[in-house]
Design a protein around this motif. Sequence first.
Motif, PDB file in Angstrom:
ATOM      1  N   LYS A 104       0.663  -0.966   0.028  1.00 46.55           N
ATOM      2  CA  LYS A 104      -0.196   0.000  -0.464  1.00 46.55           C
ATOM      3  C   LYS A 104       0.901   0.841  -0.294  1.00 46.55           C
ATOM      4  O   LYS A 104       1.560   1.121   0.638  1.00 46.55           O
ATOM      5  CB  LYS A 104      -1.272  -0.082   1.266  1.00 46.55           C
ATOM      6  CG  LYS A 104      -1.647  -1.256   0.589  1.00 46.55           C
ATOM      7  CD  LYS A 104      -3.367  -0.224   2.111  1.00 46.55           C
ATOM      8  CE  LYS A 104      -3.976  -1.068   2.206  1.00 46.55           C
ATOM      9  NZ  LYS A 104      -5.526  -0.762   3.004  1.00 46.55           N
ATOM     10  N   THR A 105       0.402   2.045  -1.168  1.00 47.54           N
ATOM     11  CA  THR A 105       1.111   3.549  -0.869  1.00 47.54           C
ATOM     12  C   THR A 105       0.464   4.103   0.289  1.00 47.54           C
ATOM     13  O   THR A 105      -0.559   4.255   0.955  1.00 47.54           O
ATOM     14  CB  THR A 105       1.219   4.320  -2.732  1.00 47.54           C
ATOM     15  OG1 THR A 105      -0.700   4.347  -2.827  1.00 47.54           O
ATOM     16  CG2 THR A 105       1.584   3.013  -2.846  1.00 47.54           C
ATOM     17  N   ASN A 107      -1.088   7.199   0.093  1.00 45.24           N
ATOM     18  CA  ASN A 107      -2.977   7.286  -0.290  1.00 45.24           C
ATOM     19  C   ASN A 107      -3.899   6.085  -0.651  1.00 45.24           C
ATOM     20  O   ASN A 107      -4.759   6.210  -0.576  1.00 45.24           O
ATOM     21  CB  ASN A 107      -2.519   8.223  -1.791  1.00 45.24           C
ATOM     22  CG  ASN A 107      -3.043   6.872  -3.275  1.00 45.24           C
ATOM     23  OD1 ASN A 107      -2.255   6.361  -3.091  1.00 45.24           O
ATOM     24  ND2 ASN A 107      -3.168   8.026  -4.617  1.00 45.24           N
ATOM     25  N   GLY A 108      -3.247   5.054  -0.309  1.00 46.62           N
ATOM     26  CA  GLY A 108      -4.054   3.693   0.277  1.00 46.62           C
ATOM     27  C   GLY A 108      -3.768   3.193  -0.651  1.00 46.62           C
ATOM     28  O   GLY A 108      -4.980   1.678  -0.951  1.00 46.62           O
ATOM     29  N   GLU A 109      -4.234   3.205  -2.486  1.00 44.70           N
ATOM     30  CA  GLU A 109      -3.669   2.601  -3.389  1.00 44.70           C
ATOM     31  C   GLU A 109      -2.773   1.761  -3.167  1.00 44.70           C
ATOM     32  O   GLU A 109      -1.359   1.563  -2.656  1.00 44.70           O
ATOM     33  CB  GLU A 109      -4.035   2.186  -4.559  1.00 44.70           C
ATOM     34  CG  GLU A 109      -2.743   4.053  -5.159  1.00 44.70           C
ATOM     35  CD  GLU A 109      -2.969   4.629  -6.637  1.00 44.70           C
ATOM     36  OE1 GLU A 109      -2.217   4.949  -7.152  1.00 44.70           O
ATOM     37  OE2 GLU A 109      -3.309   6.103  -6.121  1.00 44.70           O
ATOM     38  N   ARG A 110      -2.434  -0.016  -4.300  1.00 46.75           N
ATOM     39  CA  ARG A 110      -1.569  -1.109  -4.415  1.00 46.75           C
ATOM     40  C   ARG A 110      -0.455  -0.052  -5.496  1.00 46.75           C
ATOM     41  O   ARG A 110      -0.386   0.421  -5.766  1.00 46.75           O
ATOM     42  CB  ARG A 110      -1.891  -1.796  -4.893  1.00 46.75           C
ATOM     43  CG  ARG A 110      -2.945  -3.080  -3.430  1.00 46.75           C
ATOM     44  CD  ARG A 110      -2.358  -3.712  -3.074  1.00 46.75           C
ATOM     45  NE  ARG A 110      -3.416  -3.840  -1.440  1.00 46.75           N
ATOM     46  CZ  ARG A 110      -2.719  -4.023  -0.102  1.00 46.75           C
ATOM     47  NH1 ARG A 110      -1.527  -4.495  -0.169  1.00 46.75           N
ATOM     48  NH2 ARG A 110      -4.029  -4.718   0.291  1.00 46.75           N
ATOM     49  N   ASN A 112       2.153  -0.106  -8.040  1.00 43.43           N
ATOM     50  CA  ASN A 112       2.441  -0.746  -9.117  1.00 43.43           C
ATOM     51  C   ASN A 112       3.696  -0.445 -10.180  1.00 43.43           C
ATOM     52  O   ASN A 112       3.839   1.025 -10.225  1.00 43.43           O
ATOM     53  CB  ASN A 112       1.196  -0.653 -10.171  1.00 43.43           C
ATOM     54  CG  ASN A 112       1.171  -1.623 -11.119  1.00 43.43           C
ATOM     55  OD1 ASN A 112       2.013  -1.890 -11.514  1.00 43.43           O
ATOM     56  ND2 ASN A 112       0.731  -1.521 -12.496  1.00 43.43           N
ATOM     57  N   THR A 117       4.027   6.161 -11.909  1.00 39.95           N
ATOM     58  CA  THR A 117       3.651   7.287 -10.665  1.00 39.95           C
ATOM     59  C   THR A 117       4.554   7.208  -9.756  1.00 39.95           C
ATOM     60  O   THR A 117       5.664   7.076 -10.002  1.00 39.95           O
ATOM     61  CB  THR A 117       2.291   6.249  -9.910  1.00 39.95           C
ATOM     62  OG1 THR A 117       3.997   5.101  -9.412  1.00 39.95           O
ATOM     63  CG2 THR A 117       1.563   5.622  -9.961  1.00 39.95           C
ATOM     64  N   ASN A 145       1.695   9.645  -5.960  1.00 44.74           N
ATOM     65  CA  ASN A 145       0.774   8.289  -5.431  1.00 44.74           C
ATOM     66  C   ASN A 145       1.483   7.837  -4.127  1.00 44.74           C
ATOM     67  O   ASN A 145       0.409   6.989  -3.188  1.00 44.74           O
ATOM     68  CB  ASN A 145      -0.209   7.366  -5.971  1.00 44.74           C
ATOM     69  CG  ASN A 145       1.163   6.360  -6.312  1.00 44.74           C
ATOM     70  OD1 ASN A 145       2.436   6.568  -6.190  1.00 44.74           O
ATOM     71  ND2 ASN A 145       0.352   5.008  -6.381  1.00 44.74           N
ATOM     72  N   ASP A 146       2.620   8.923  -3.555  1.00 47.26           N
ATOM     73  CA  ASP A 146       2.861   8.000  -2.103  1.00 47.26           C
ATOM     74  C   ASP A 146       3.736   8.784  -1.881  1.00 47.26           C
ATOM     75  O   ASP A 146       3.975   9.826  -2.546  1.00 47.26           O
ATOM     76  CB  ASP A 146       3.808   6.950  -2.632  1.00 47.26           C
ATOM     77  CG  ASP A 146       4.378   6.209  -1.503  1.00 47.26           C
ATOM     78  OD1 ASP A 146       3.629   6.082  -0.575  1.00 47.26           O
ATOM     79  OD2 ASP A 146       4.740   5.292  -1.716  1.00 47.26           O
ATOM     80  N   SER A 159       8.176   5.384  -9.741  1.00 43.93           N
ATOM     81  CA  SER A 159       7.955   3.630 -10.123  1.00 43.93           C
ATOM     82  C   SER A 159       9.206   3.208 -11.089  1.00 43.93           C
ATOM     83  O   SER A 159      10.066   3.931 -12.076  1.00 43.93           O
ATOM     84  CB  SER A 159       6.559   3.668 -10.935  1.00 43.93           C
ATOM     85  OG  SER A 159       6.211   4.563 -12.004  1.00 43.93           O
TER      86      SER A 159
END
Length: 183
Positions: A104-105, A107-110, A112, A117, A145-146, A159
Amino acid sequence: MQRVLIKKSAAGRFIAASLVTALTVCGSLGGPAMADPGFSPVSDEIFEDRFARFEDLPPAPDPSGNVVDLTQIDPPLEIEEAKDARSLGSGVASYYGRRFHGRKTANGERFNMNALTAAHRTLPFGTEVRVTNPRNGKSVTVRINDRGPFARSRTIDLSRAAATEIGLIKRGHGTVELEVLNP
């Protein structure tokens, strides 16, 4: 006189391996035909009989009925919406990948590693940032996102896919130019 070496493949098809002069095939040095029992010398005449030439293509059929000539259609223009950019200056970028893939990042998303990102300490989540490598001129647009990077000398963590696009994978890090994009 030239000879053609034909080798029988495992599927039973014959594959033309190479053209070799008769001296190499039958010479005192013992060419490839002597070294490999799978090779058999074939004359030019037999080769011409077995393999068709494709120098001239048959004429194209006349279109009839409800046929569209694709050469007469202009493709639609893809106009990318212009985005204003605000420079953040330069900094050092690194990347993170396989070790964090699926976690999990902030912001809550996984995470990838194959998505475009990035992690930044202060920019709001969802902010689009254009990252440009001045060494090769390549750039990529990433979405924040992180949070991170946590190394003091780093400005942004990309990423793996984003780092690949701008050529940072081999070195692992590098100086980049950052611009925030506003729609």
